[in-house]
Design a protein around this motif. Structure first.
Motif: not given
Length: 250
Positions: A68-69, A91-98, A100-101
């Motif tokens: 977990l991160a 929503h932007w942060a969720a896009d960024e997670v996708v 990166r990870y």
């Protein structure tokens, strides 16, 4: 001559919170969405970010074996404003997670204003679960949307003595959400306020249990499983028992 408004800073992800002994690969992510102000275009304070770090470390320790991160989201502004609200930043942060990870499950966890942002941001395709703590749900001409919660695991936690955000409003939202999504439950923290400090250890244990169960298919603790299974109003007014997390799972 009128001065031109300065452009808003971009939303940002805080540095990933991991713990020693964590799995080498990230297999799931939590985005922490802090509380804020009703209406303000000031930049978020450093305190709002720092206040989330102990919670982030607690979650990271609980999920270290699972990979977990945890990231704290830095909003563009500290208020909920037209054109620049925390739901858009989530929503932007969720896009960024996708980015990166890759394709891994994501849980949105928010407190107060961040709880509203987490609930609204649930429609992102990467999100599989939402934890809204003492969510700010202002009454308006239109009810808060719930369709985006379909297919997600949803947990709402609210103190019964919250003087800042009305616990009855979160109950009403949970009631509507349950009709569209059986995987919705709500816990009440009796005698606690908005910050949920009085029963902090139990709230942290509940959050960790929900996140591990939702992101990594771990078994939920018996009270959480019961809350999901129980029909309204029982599963939406589940009391958070003193000592939750200290006893063995049943």
């Amino acid at each position: 001559m009128a001065q031109r408004a300065l452009p808003l800073p971009a939303a940002r992800l805080g540095r990933a919170v991991l713990t020693a002994g964590a799995a080498p690969e990230v297999s799931g992510v939590v985005l922490l969405l802090p509380d804020g102000e009703t209406d303000s275009r000031r930049r978020p304070s450093a305190f709002s970010y720092a206040a989330q770090l102990p919670f982030a470390r607690t979650l990271a320790r609980a999920g270290q074996e699972d990979g977990l991160a945890v990231h704290v989201v830095r909003y563009r502004t500290r208020g909920w404003n037209a054109g620049a609200d925390p739901a858009a930043d989530a929503h932007w942060a969720a896009d960024e997670v996708v980015r990166r990870y890759g394709d891994i499950p994501l849980c949105l966890v928010g407190h107060g204003m961040g709880g509203r942002a987490a609930l609204r941001g649930a429609g992102h395709t990467a999100v599989n679960s939402v934890l809204a703590m003492a969510p700010w749900l202002p009454e308006g001409p239109e009810p808060e949307p719930v369709k985006q919660l379909a297919g997600r695991r949803v947990l709402i936690v609210h103190g019964t003595n919250d003087a800042r955000t009305d616990p009855e409003l979160s109950y009403r939202l949970a009631e509507r959400a349950k009709k569209a999504n059986r995987d919705t439950c709500r816990f009440e923290v009796h005698s606690d306020g908005h910050a949920l400090r009085q029963h902090r250890s139990e709230v942290m244990a509940l959050a960790s249990d929900f996140i591990r169960g939702s992101l990594f298919a771990r078994s939920y603790a018996r009270p959480v499983a019961d809350a999901f299974a129980a029909p309204p109003p029982l599963g939406l007014r589940m009391p958070l028992a003193a000592g939750f997390g200290r006893s063995l799972r049943h």
